[in-house]
Structure formats: structure tokens, C-alpha cells
Design a protein around this motif. Structure first.
Motif, PDB file in Angstrom:
ATOM      1  N   CYS A 188       0.724  -1.195  -0.055  1.00 21.02           N
ATOM      2  CA  CYS A 188      -0.033   0.042  -0.087  1.00 21.02           C
ATOM      3  C   CYS A 188       0.839   1.240  -0.189  1.00 21.02           C
ATOM      4  O   CYS A 188       2.040   1.221   0.409  1.00 21.02           O
ATOM      5  CB  CYS A 188      -0.963  -0.164   1.285  1.00 21.02           C
ATOM      6  N   SER A 190      -0.316   4.022   1.038  1.00 19.55           N
ATOM      7  CA  SER A 190      -0.824   5.035   2.339  1.00 19.55           C
ATOM      8  C   SER A 190      -0.181   4.513   3.653  1.00 19.55           C
ATOM      9  O   SER A 190       0.304   3.200   3.724  1.00 19.55           O
ATOM     10  CB  SER A 190      -2.340   5.148   2.382  1.00 19.55           C
ATOM     11  N   ARG A 191      -0.270   5.138   4.509  1.00 19.18           N
ATOM     12  CA  ARG A 191       0.024   4.659   6.000  1.00 19.18           C
ATOM     13  C   ARG A 191      -1.021   5.007   7.032  1.00 19.18           C
ATOM     14  O   ARG A 191      -0.547   6.040   8.025  1.00 19.18           O
ATOM     15  CB  ARG A 191       1.588   5.230   6.468  1.00 19.18           C
ATOM     16  N   CYS A 192      -2.244   4.385   6.812  1.00 19.12           N
ATOM     17  CA  CYS A 192      -3.388   4.781   7.535  1.00 19.12           C
ATOM     18  C   CYS A 192      -3.198   4.850   8.949  1.00 19.12           C
ATOM     19  O   CYS A 192      -2.600   3.541   9.357  1.00 19.12           O
ATOM     20  CB  CYS A 192      -4.554   4.219   7.329  1.00 19.12           C
ATOM     21  N   CYS A 195      -4.968   1.874  10.078  1.00 20.40           N
ATOM     22  CA  CYS A 195      -4.934   0.637   8.871  1.00 20.40           C
ATOM     23  C   CYS A 195      -5.132  -0.764   9.544  1.00 20.40           C
ATOM     24  O   CYS A 195      -4.493  -1.007  10.746  1.00 20.40           O
ATOM     25  CB  CYS A 195      -3.591   0.360   8.343  1.00 20.40           C
ATOM     26  N   SER A 197      -4.740  -3.777   8.416  1.00 25.89           N
ATOM     27  CA  SER A 197      -4.160  -4.836   7.913  1.00 25.89           C
ATOM     28  C   SER A 197      -2.559  -4.924   8.287  1.00 25.89           C
ATOM     29  O   SER A 197      -1.848  -5.813   8.013  1.00 25.89           O
ATOM     30  CB  SER A 197      -4.402  -5.272   6.398  1.00 25.89           C
ATOM     31  N   ARG A 210      -1.613  -8.854   6.977  1.00 28.95           N
ATOM     32  CA  ARG A 210      -1.639  -8.544   5.469  1.00 28.95           C
ATOM     33  C   ARG A 210      -1.141  -9.912   4.831  1.00 28.95           C
ATOM     34  O   ARG A 210      -0.218 -10.582   5.101  1.00 28.95           O
ATOM     35  CB  ARG A 210      -0.981  -7.044   5.297  1.00 28.95           C
ATOM     36  N   GLU A 243      -6.575  -5.957   3.274  1.00 28.26           N
ATOM     37  CA  GLU A 243      -5.130  -6.405   2.286  1.00 28.26           C
ATOM     38  C   GLU A 243      -4.368  -5.093   2.198  1.00 28.26           C
ATOM     39  O   GLU A 243      -4.644  -4.455   2.904  1.00 28.26           O
ATOM     40  CB  GLU A 243      -5.344  -6.898   1.069  1.00 28.26           C
ATOM     41  N   GLY A 244      -3.583  -4.961   1.152  1.00 31.14           N
ATOM     42  CA  GLY A 244      -2.904  -3.780   0.997  1.00 31.14           C
ATOM     43  C   GLY A 244      -3.713  -2.830   0.212  1.00 31.14           C
ATOM     44  O   GLY A 244      -5.021  -3.055   0.183  1.00 31.14           O
ATOM     45  N   ASP A 245      -3.450  -2.067  -0.625  1.00 34.50           N
ATOM     46  CA  ASP A 245      -4.488  -1.497  -1.537  1.00 34.50           C
ATOM     47  C   ASP A 245      -4.261  -1.711  -3.034  1.00 34.50           C
ATOM     48  O   ASP A 245      -3.080  -1.956  -3.509  1.00 34.50           O
ATOM     49  CB  ASP A 245      -4.222   0.126  -1.573  1.00 34.50           C
ATOM     50  N   ASN A 274      -8.001   3.449  -2.241  1.00 31.16           N
ATOM     51  CA  ASN A 274      -7.447   4.672  -2.159  1.00 31.16           C
ATOM     52  C   ASN A 274      -7.530   5.523  -3.346  1.00 31.16           C
ATOM     53  O   ASN A 274      -7.655   6.673  -3.321  1.00 31.16           O
ATOM     54  CB  ASN A 274      -6.433   4.927  -1.112  1.00 31.16           C
ATOM     55  N   TYR A 308      -4.203   9.519   6.176  1.00 31.88           N
ATOM     56  CA  TYR A 308      -3.774   8.413   5.299  1.00 31.88           C
ATOM     57  C   TYR A 308      -2.289   8.414   5.186  1.00 31.88           C
ATOM     58  O   TYR A 308      -1.724   7.627   4.749  1.00 31.88           O
ATOM     59  CB  TYR A 308      -4.275   8.758   4.067  1.00 31.88           C
TER      60      TYR A 308
HETATM   61  S1  SF4 Z   1      -4.470  -0.851   2.919  1.00 32.82           S
HETATM   62 FE1  SF4 Z   1      -5.969   0.586   3.254  1.00 32.82          FE
HETATM   63  S2  SF4 Z   1      -6.370   1.336   5.389  1.00 32.82           S
HETATM   64 FE2  SF4 Z   1      -4.161   0.278   5.194  1.00 32.82          FE
HETATM   65  S3  SF4 Z   1      -2.743   1.743   4.829  1.00 32.82           S
HETATM   66 FE3  SF4 Z   1      -3.320   1.299   2.844  1.00 32.82          FE
HETATM   67  S4  SF4 Z   1      -5.483   2.461   2.221  1.00 32.82           S
HETATM   68 FE4  SF4 Z   1      -4.850   2.705   4.431  1.00 32.82          FE
END
Ligand code: SF4
Ligand code: SF4
Length: 432
Positions: A188, A190-192, A195, A197, A210, A243-245, A274, A308
Motif C-alpha cells: 500500500c 498509504s500509511r493510515c 490501517c 491490516s 496482511r 489487504e494492501g491497496d 484509495n 492517510y
Molecule cells: S491498506 Fe487501506 S487502510 Fe491500510 S494503509 Fe493502505 S489505504 Fe490505508
């Protein structure tokens, strides 16, 4: 007006209604008493749990103020899918430990029943636990697929999701019926903060591990085509949340969609993401997905970035992906991650209305963000603003964009434009 009693838990985790103190609720840093208009009876399939690092807070009518109970924990509720939480529980924090990634929701006791501040936003009932087998007998269904397709790693992943996490979407694959999730991406960009997963060490524990591989287009197509051929009301969804994105797997997804489309041109294929990389999203759109669902916590860039924590993209890229979908006539839904005290700020509501004037958004799926609220508030650091309440905010958005639908679940093509009859934004009265 009747005011519900405070619900609290003792040190053993036993739950009681308080004989004197009244229910209180929280949004941002404010505690307040509930209005009946914000409360509904506790939905069936909800679960109550106590919040271990807290003391319960209630309203003392005699003293005219909020008070914490030293020997009692705050109580929260897991709402079932399709319900939007409106307010958090009130509590006093008694340790600095970060709380697990749950959607904390207030609860009170009124007329011999639990009540919660929530609204139902979708009348699809496919999530109901009675419709799923959680026993060992379900393994028989899973093993049928594992034996028939021993080389397909995606079936193995889905078997793990169905049997270990009891993911209802993954179970659908083996029934087979309804929405079929397609986990594809271990990565992914992003680093929500919340998150589910993947969490950096020292933070909150994440409930799912994940996946660690990317399936091939052929593995994906095999699962999807079986589902299309045999499932009742089939729907394929990439990127279901833990999962990831899937934007990081766009090339393989685009190739898989082309394979699926050869045999199943009418199957509904959905892409939850995302949507941070417009060029990659365009590949998936051009391969033939029917809908995208764009995840975001805010349409204000600073608030989005604080949650995010994007790596290598900006909010403008998310908007460009939506524009690409709009240009191609692809159905666009938002996956709006909500938190009382943030999502219902007037500035957020205004920004969302403006955003929807720039982009055609057909459906807003409202999600209760699973996170320790104080962790989120401290990550975002917002200036003071008017809090509208989530219910009022939805009403205001609907007034500005009358065609938009609200919901919780992804839809088959045939259902894209129907009202699922909700949300119920009217004022509710409780019988005495
Ligand atoms: S997998 Fe989804 S929730 Fe997790 S960091 Fe990526 S966008 Fe955000
Ligand atoms: S990755 Fe998550 S949402 Fe997807 S099937 Fe597995 S458990 Fe379910």
C-alpha cells in the motif's frame, strides 16, 4: 424527555445500568447528554464490551455535572454492519495505552432496553450472522475448492480468511453467493493511522495479518469466473479492506478483468481503493470495471493527509482518479470513514458538498472508523469548528445533492441507483 441511565462495567467486566447517573456521550473533546432523537434500540447482533483503560463517565443530575466512576469501566458497543455510529462513549482515560482498533460507540439503558446513538444506512441483510456457518462443518465447503484448485494461491488465501478470520465476504466464495472479495495486493502507498491490516510496531495491534503475495491474473480470473458461473447474485470486489491497496496491483487486476470479461461480460466488477494513482486506476477502468469505491476520511487535504499519510501521491491524484471514472461513465462510490467530532465538522460538510459538485458521486458508503478516537484527534490536530452531528451532516449533504444515495455495501449493477429506503433521518420518539 426521558434520559437513559449510564451503562458501566465493574472490574470483572459485568455490565450494569447505574441507579442514578445518566448516559453521556462524546464527540471531539465534548461530553454531553443524549437527546432521544439520536437514539435507537440496540440493533440485534450488536455486542457490548467494556473499555479496559477507562473509567465510565455519566451525568449527575443532582450535582448538575459529569462525573467519573473510579471503580467502573466505560462500556461500548460493536454495531453490526449497516449501522452508522453517531457518538462515542464518554470516558476518563486511566492509562496511556492505545486502545484497540474498534469503532467505539456509546450505549445507555432506557425503559428496560439498551439504546445507542446510531442510524441504519443500508437495508441489505446479507451480512447477518444467521446466514453464515461458523462451525467446523464449513471446512467441507472450503476443502472442496482447495482440492479442486490445489495450485490456486488465491483460493488458499480466501480459505484462510474464511476459516481463521471468519470473514463473511470470504465465506461467500465457498457457498458460493453474493459478493466475492478478491484480495490481491500485499502493498500500500498509504500509511493510515488506523490501517487494519498493517500497523507499525509500538502502535495498536491490527486484527488481521496482511497477505504476503500477489496472485496472478489467471488465479484471480479462475476464482472470479467460478463465482460468476455458480454464485447466486454474483459481484466481484477488489480491495475489501484488510489487504494492501489494489491500486498497487492495477496491472495484474486489469489483466484479470480482461480475462473475466471474455466469458462474463455482464458480471458486476467493483474496485475498492484509495484510488491514489490515476494512471493505474485508468488501466483498471479501461479493462472494464463497473464501479469504483474511493476510500477517504475527508475531502479536506490536510485532514486526509493526517490520517492517510500518503507516500508518493497527493489528494489531487485521488480527485484525478475520480475524474477519470466520471469521464468513462463508471459508477463512483465513496467509502467515507467517519468519526464523530471530525466528519461532522461544518468545514468537512461544506468541503464534501463542494467535492460532490466537482465530481459525480452516486453513493456514499458510511463506515465507522475503527480507532482510538484520541489517537486520531491528536494525529489530525484540528482548529475549533461547529459540530453538526453526523445525522444532520448527512441530511445537509442530501439536501445539496438530492440524487446521492447512502449505504454501507457494494451493489450489483442492477441496484446501483435504487434507494435502499434509508437512512432514516427523521426524529424518533420513544414510547413511554
Ligand atoms: S491498506 Fe487501506 S487502510 Fe491500510 S494503509 Fe493502505 S489505504 Fe490505508
Ligand atoms: S483480505 Fe480481509 S476482507 Fe479480504 S477476504 Fe481476506 S479477511 Fe476478508
Amino acid at each position: 424527555m426521558q434520559i437513559p441511565s449510564l451503562v458501566y462495567a465493574n472490574k470483572k467486566g459485568e455490565i450494569f445500568d447505574h441507579p442514578e447517573l445518566k448516559m453521556s456521550m462524546r464527540s471531539a473533546e465534548y461530553d454531553f447528554m443524549p437527546y432521544e432523537a439520536e437514539l435507537i434500540p440496540l440493533p440485534s447482533c450488536s455486542r457490548l464490551y467494556f473499555m479496559p483503560h477507562t473509567n465510565a463517565v455519566g451525568f449527575d443530575l443532582a450535582k448538575g455535572g459529569f462525573t467519573a466512576l473510579d471503580d467502573a469501566h466505560a462500556v461500548s458497543v460493536f454495531l453490526p454492519p449497516a449501522y452508522l455510529r453517531l457518538f462515542l462513549p464518554s470516558y476518563k482515560r486511566i492509562s496511556n495505552d492505545i486502545m484497540p482498533l474498534y469503532a467505539y460507540t456509546a450505549v445507555g439503558w432506557l425503559n428496560d432496553s439498551f439504546v445507542v446513538p446510531a442510524i441504519k444506512v443500508d437495508n441489505d441483510s446479507h451480512w447477518h450472522p444467521d446466514l453464515y456457518d461458523y462451525s467446523d462443518k464449513f471446512k467441507v465447503k472450503v476443502e472442496f475448492y482447495l482440492n479442486k484448485y490445489p495450485k490456486n494461491r488465491l483460493y488458499k488465501q480466501l480459505a484462510h480468511c474464511a476459516l481463521t478470520y471468519h470473514c463473511t465476504a470470504a465465506k461467500n466464495v465457498f457457498y458460493p453467493r453474493w459478493e466475492c472479495p478478491m484480495p490481491t495486493s500485499p502493498a500500500c502507498n498509504s500509511r493510515c493511522v488506523g490501517c487494519i491490516s498493517l500497523q507499525e510496531s509500538e502502535c495498536c495491534p491490527s486484527p488481521q495479518v496482511r497477505m504476503d503475495f500477489m496472485p496472478t491474473a489467471e488465479e484471480i480470473a479462475e476464482v472470479a469466473c467460478n463465482h460468476a458461473a455458480y454464485a447466486e447474485k454474483p459481484l466481484i470486489s477488489f480491495g475489501q479492506g484488510c489487504e494492501g491497496d489494489p491500486v498497487m496491483a492495477a496491472d495484474v487486476i486489469a489483466a484479470a478483468v480482461r480475462l473475466i470479461r471474455k466469458d462474463f461480460p455482464k458480471l458486476t466488477i467493483n474496485f475498492n481503493s484509495n484510488c491514489s494513482l490515476p494512471d493505474q486506476v485508468a488501466k483498471v477502468l479501461d479493462a472494464g470495471v463497473d464501479s469504483i469505491r474511493v476510500s477517504l476520511n475527508s475531502t479536506i487535504e490536510a485532514t486526509y493527509n493526517a490520517y492517510y499519510r500518503p507516500r508518493g501521491y497527493s489528494f489531487a491524484n485521488v480527485e484525478a482518479s475520480i475524474a477519470a471514472a466520471n469521464e468513462r461513465g463508471v459508477y463512483v462510490a465513496l467509502n467515507l470513514l467517519t468519526m464523530p467530532g471530525i466528519t461532522d465538522r461544518k468545514s468537512e460538510c461544506d468541503a464534501l458538498i463542494d467535492f460532490m459538485s466537482r465530481h459525480k458521486i452516486e453513493l456514499i458508503q458510511t463506515r465507522n472508523l475503527n480507532i482510538d478516537a484520541e489517537l486520531l484527534y491528536s494525529a489530525i490536530k484540528l482548529a475549533k469548528d461547529e459540530l453538526m452531528g453526523l445525522k444532520n451532516m448527512l441530511r445537509t449533504v442530501k439536501k445539496a445533492h438530492k440524487d446521492v444515495k447512502f449505504g454501507y455495501f457494494n451493489r450489483m449493477k442492477d441496484d446501483f441507483f435504487i434507494e435502499r429506503g434509508l437512512p432514516d433521518l427523521k426524529v424518533k420518539k420513544f414510547k413511554k
